[in-house]
Motif scaffolding. Structure first.
Motif, mmCIF file in Angstrom:
data_model
loop_
_atom_site.group_PDB
_atom_site.id
_atom_site.type_symbol
_atom_site.label_atom_id
_atom_site.label_comp_id
_atom_site.label_asym_id
_atom_site.label_seq_id
_atom_site.Cartn_x
_atom_site.Cartn_y
_atom_site.Cartn_z
ATOM 1 N N LEU A 58 0.830 -1.199 0.000
ATOM 2 C CA LEU A 58 0.000 0.000 0.000
ATOM 3 C C LEU A 58 0.867 1.253 0.000
ATOM 4 C CD1 LEU A 58 -2.817 1.220 0.015
ATOM 5 C CD2 LEU A 58 -2.778 1.066 2.519
ATOM 6 N N ASP A 59 1.938 1.246 0.779
ATOM 7 C CA ASP A 59 2.851 2.401 0.797
ATOM 8 C C ASP A 59 3.429 2.654 -0.594
ATOM 9 O OD1 ASP A 59 2.428 2.763 3.503
ATOM 10 O OD2 ASP A 59 4.322 1.816 4.106
ATOM 11 N N TYR A 60 3.787 1.588 -1.286
ATOM 12 C CA TYR A 60 4.311 1.720 -2.646
ATOM 13 C C TYR A 60 3.235 2.262 -3.590
ATOM 14 C CZ TYR A 60 5.291 0.388 -7.421
ATOM 15 O OH TYR A 60 5.430 0.423 -8.786
ATOM 16 N N ALA A 61 2.042 1.726 -3.482
ATOM 17 C CA ALA A 61 0.977 2.047 -4.436
ATOM 18 C C ALA A 61 0.442 3.465 -4.307
ATOM 19 C CB ALA A 61 -0.178 1.056 -4.272
ATOM 20 N N MET A 62 0.421 3.997 -3.104
ATOM 21 C CA MET A 62 -0.202 5.309 -2.901
ATOM 22 C C MET A 62 0.343 6.364 -3.874
ATOM 23 S SD MET A 62 -2.620 4.865 -0.734
ATOM 24 C CE MET A 62 -3.049 6.469 -0.130
ATOM 25 N N PRO A 63 1.636 6.554 -4.010
ATOM 26 C CA PRO A 63 2.115 7.570 -4.952
ATOM 27 C C PRO A 63 2.379 7.042 -6.364
ATOM 28 C CG PRO A 63 3.939 6.809 -3.621
ATOM 29 C CD PRO A 63 2.704 6.100 -3.121
ATOM 30 N N ASN A 64 2.337 5.721 -6.549
ATOM 31 C CA ASN A 64 2.809 5.151 -7.814
ATOM 32 C C ASN A 64 1.758 4.504 -8.706
ATOM 33 O OD1 ASN A 64 5.702 5.605 -7.458
ATOM 34 N ND2 ASN A 64 5.484 4.208 -5.735
#
Length: 99
Positions: A58-64
């Protein structure tokens, strides 16, 4: 799905991706036709909920990532999280609180 490749060799992935439960699964499962595709979204979220790296994903996906299910959240859910975070930041710096 950004630079994520579920079938890439482990040495080419960030550690969290090599540990992902979805590793080797068909990526189409995590990219439903629409956010209203309840069956696909539910199946993808069920996989995510059992995954040991759900938070890192989720941390990866939020900005990417703008599409698909990542970290147990649909694209619409992630957009809402981002909006709330931005709104809360704005309210804090304007000296008001969120409703």
């Amino acid at each position: 799905m950004g630079d994520y490749n579920a079938n890439a060799p482990d040495d080419e992935l960030p550690r969290w991706q090599s540990l992902a439960l979805c590793r080797g699964m068909n990526p189409a499962l995590f990219i439903p036709v629409s956010d209203n595709d309840i069956v696909s979204n539910t199946l993808a979220v069920q996989v995510c909920q059992k995954c040991p790296v759900i938070n890192e994903c989720l941390d990866y996906a939020m900005p990417n990532e703008k599409f698909g299910v990542w970290g147990g959240k649909t694209a619409v859910q992630r957009k809402k999280i981002i909006w709330r975070q931005q709104h809360a930041y704005t309210m804090r710096h304007q000296g008001t609180s969120m409703p």
